[in-house]
Every structure is written in structure tokens, then in C-alpha cells.
Design an enzyme around this catalytic site. Structure first.
Site, short mmCIF file in Angstrom:
data_model
loop_
_atom_site.label_atom_id
_atom_site.label_comp_id
_atom_site.label_asym_id
_atom_site.label_seq_id
_atom_site.Cartn_x
_atom_site.Cartn_y
_atom_site.Cartn_z
N LYS A 37 -4.79 -9.52 -5.32
CA LYS A 37 -3.80 -10.10 -4.44
C LYS A 37 -3.97 -9.61 -3.00
O LYS A 37 -3.44 -10.21 -2.08
CB LYS A 37 -2.40 -9.71 -4.93
CG LYS A 37 -2.07 -10.11 -6.33
CD LYS A 37 -0.70 -9.52 -6.71
CE LYS A 37 -0.64 -9.32 -8.19
NZ LYS A 37 0.56 -8.55 -8.58
N GLY A 38 -4.67 -8.51 -2.85
CA GLY A 38 -4.73 -7.81 -1.58
C GLY A 38 -5.12 -8.61 -0.36
O GLY A 38 -4.74 -8.28 0.76
N ASP A 94 -9.57 -7.44 1.10
CA ASP A 94 -8.69 -6.54 1.84
C ASP A 94 -9.43 -5.27 2.26
O ASP A 94 -9.40 -4.86 3.41
CB ASP A 94 -7.43 -6.19 1.02
CG ASP A 94 -7.75 -5.68 -0.39
OD1 ASP A 94 -8.93 -5.67 -0.80
OD2 ASP A 94 -6.80 -5.27 -1.09
N ASP A 97 -13.79 0.02 -0.94
CA ASP A 97 -13.63 1.46 -1.18
C ASP A 97 -14.94 1.96 -1.80
O ASP A 97 -15.89 2.25 -1.08
CB ASP A 97 -12.41 1.61 -2.11
CG ASP A 97 -12.00 3.04 -2.36
OD1 ASP A 97 -12.34 3.92 -1.57
OD2 ASP A 97 -11.31 3.28 -3.38
N LYS A 125 -13.77 1.52 3.98
CA LYS A 125 -13.71 2.97 3.79
C LYS A 125 -15.13 3.42 3.45
O LYS A 125 -15.43 3.71 2.30
CB LYS A 125 -12.83 3.28 2.57
CG LYS A 125 -11.40 3.55 2.85
CD LYS A 125 -10.77 4.13 1.59
CE LYS A 125 -9.36 3.69 1.42
NZ LYS A 125 -8.81 4.13 0.11
N VAL A 147 -4.33 3.55 1.87
CA VAL A 147 -3.53 2.79 2.83
C VAL A 147 -2.78 1.65 2.14
O VAL A 147 -3.20 1.16 1.09
CB VAL A 147 -4.41 2.22 3.98
CG1 VAL A 147 -4.94 3.33 4.86
CG2 VAL A 147 -5.55 1.35 3.44
N ASP A 153 -1.37 -2.75 -1.57
CA ASP A 153 -0.22 -2.20 -2.30
C ASP A 153 -0.42 -0.78 -2.78
O ASP A 153 -1.55 -0.26 -2.82
CB ASP A 153 0.04 -3.06 -3.53
CG ASP A 153 -1.01 -2.80 -4.63
OD1 ASP A 153 -2.22 -2.86 -4.31
OD2 ASP A 153 -0.63 -2.53 -5.78
N ARG A 159 3.11 -4.59 0.07
CA ARG A 159 2.19 -5.67 0.47
C ARG A 159 2.73 -6.47 1.65
O ARG A 159 1.98 -7.07 2.40
CB ARG A 159 1.98 -6.64 -0.70
CG ARG A 159 1.19 -6.06 -1.86
CD ARG A 159 0.74 -7.20 -2.78
NE ARG A 159 0.35 -6.75 -4.11
CZ ARG A 159 -0.87 -6.29 -4.43
NH1 ARG A 159 -1.81 -6.22 -3.51
NH2 ARG A 159 -1.14 -5.91 -5.66
P1 IMP Z 1 -13.57 -0.68 -4.87
O1 IMP Z 1 -14.04 -1.48 -6.05
O2 IMP Z 1 -13.54 0.79 -5.16
O3 IMP Z 1 -14.33 -0.99 -3.59
O4 IMP Z 1 -12.03 -0.99 -4.65
C1 IMP Z 1 -11.61 -2.21 -4.37
C2 IMP Z 1 -10.14 -2.40 -4.62
O5 IMP Z 1 -9.39 -1.18 -4.79
C3 IMP Z 1 -9.53 -3.06 -3.41
O6 IMP Z 1 -9.71 -4.46 -3.43
C4 IMP Z 1 -8.10 -2.63 -3.50
O7 IMP Z 1 -7.36 -3.50 -4.34
C5 IMP Z 1 -8.14 -1.26 -4.14
N1 IMP Z 1 -8.05 -0.20 -3.09
C6 IMP Z 1 -9.02 0.65 -2.71
N2 IMP Z 1 -8.59 1.47 -1.73
C7 IMP Z 1 -7.30 1.13 -1.50
C8 IMP Z 1 -6.30 1.62 -0.57
O8 IMP Z 1 -6.49 2.53 0.23
N3 IMP Z 1 -5.09 0.98 -0.63
C9 IMP Z 1 -4.82 -0.03 -1.49
N4 IMP Z 1 -5.72 -0.52 -2.35
C10 IMP Z 1 -6.95 0.06 -2.35
MG MG Z 2 -4.94 -3.31 -5.50
#
Ligand code: IMP
Ligand code: MG
Length: 169
Positions: A37-38, A94, A97, A125, A147, A153, A159
Site C-alpha cells: 500500500k505504501g 515507497d 530498504d 535507504k 520512517v 506505515d 500512512r
Molecule cells: P525491502 O524488501 O527490504 O527493500 O523492503 C521493502 C518494504 O519494506 C517497503 O516497500 C516498505 O513497505 C517496508 N519498509 C522498509 N523500510 C521501511 C520504513 O522505514 N518505513 C516503513 N516501511 C518500510
Molecule cells: Mg509496509
């Protein structure tokens, strides 16, 4: 909670990203795919600023565990409905990470033979990256902190904030 990126800074940056995409996709009708949803708020502002012909769709994914940080195991909850074969696709996210989700999405969409696939990501990030992701459009690079706001969220809350904050209990 401390504001990290204000409403006006987001607005200016989103405008600039839309302009850059407009220039890069001149004469094309790209398909914007928002990751729920982000990305919903970013997507909405981005395509309004884009202003030209485009199509949009959404995908939803979940990582097992339900923790703040991705556990690495990803499940598809909602697929796209648009046929992206031979289309220029822009994945709208959004935040990136660890990069796990993004890599899963790219590999999944590439199976449908689009003409191109690029990422438009509001927040990067970079220090948290575990797998490399090639991101063409980045809104802001942020420190490795959790964040919320502008779509992001913490346990489904915050959100609706129009700005981005560093999360504090
Ligand atoms: P990744 O697969 O680790 O890159 O993470 C992706 C998902 O984790 C993002 O689309 C977010 O939904 C969630 N996420 C990662 N870091 C944050 C944050 O700081 N705040 C909120 N959601 C996050
Ligand atoms: Mg999320």
C-alpha cells in the site's frame, strides 16, 4: 515524531521526477505500476504531475513474518490486470530498504515480456541494502532509520501524514 522531509520538499521533488520521466518517455505511453500500500500517495502525486497519457495498475505483496523489516520471503497478494507485453513499465515504490521486494517484483514482471522496466522510488535507504537494485529514479536518499508518513506505515498507522517522519514510539 521528527519531520524528516516536509510536504513542500516532497512536492518539489515529485514534480522534478515527473518532469524527468516525461522527458525520458517522450512519445510513449508508459504503464505505472504502484506497489501497495505504501506507494499510493506518491503514485497519485506522481501521475498527476506527469500529466501525459499513461496507464496505471497496482500490485500488492507481503513478506512473511509481519515484522518492520522484510523477512526475505515474499508472497504475491494482488497481481496486475494490465497486459504489459511490449510496454514500458515504471514500478512505483515507497521505499527501498534491503532490496528484496524490488528484486522479486522486477523478476516477476520481466516474465511478462515488457519493453522496459525501471524503478521510481521515493525513498532510498542505501545503507540497508542486502541485494543490489538498479533504481533509475530516486526521490530522496535517507539514513537507515524507520520512517512513516506519505504512504508509509508502522503497523498500518501514519500512512495519511502529508510529510515523512522518523518513527519514534
Ligand atoms: P525491502 O524488501 O527490504 O527493500 O523492503 C521493502 C518494504 O519494506 C517497503 O516497500 C516498505 O513497505 C517496508 N519498509 C522498509 N523500510 C521501511 C520504513 O522505514 N518505513 C516503513 N516501511 C518500510
Ligand atoms: Mg509496509
Amino acid at each position: 515524531m521528527k519531520v524528516l522531509i516536509s510536504k513542500s520538499k516532497i512536492s518539489l521533488r515529485v514534480k522534478a521526477l515527473a518532469k524527468q520521466i516525461r522527458a525520458d518517455y517522450k512519445g510513449e505511453v508508459p504503464v505505472f505500476i504502484g506497489i501497495l500500500k505504501g506507494s499510493f500517495m506518491f503514485m497519485s502525486d506522481l501521475i498527476r504531475n506527469y500529466g501525459l497519457d499513461c496507464e496505471l495498475d497496482f500490485m500488492a505483496l507481503a513478506s512473511y513474518g509481519g515484522s518492520k523489516r522484510g523477512s526475505g520471503i515474499i508472497r504475491l497478494i494482488k497481481d496486475i490486470n494490465i497486459n504489459i507485453r511490449k510496454r514500458h513499465v515504471l514500478i512505483v515504490e515507497d521505499i527501498i530498504d534491503t532490496g528484496t521486494t524490488s528484486n522479486y517484483i522486477r523478476e516477476y514482471l520481466i516474465l511478462r515480456s515488457p519493453k522496459s522496466v525501471e524503478f521510481v522510488v521515493l525513498l532510498d535507504k542505501a545503507d540497508a541494502r542486502k541485494v543490489d537494485v538498479d533504481i533509475k529514479y530516486i526521490g530522496f536518499e535517507i539514513p537507515n532509520k524507520y520512517v512513516v508518513g506519505y504512504g508509509l506505515d508502522c503497523a498500518e498507522k501514519y500512512r495519511n501524514l502529508p510529510y515523512i517522519c522518523v518513527y519514534e514510539d
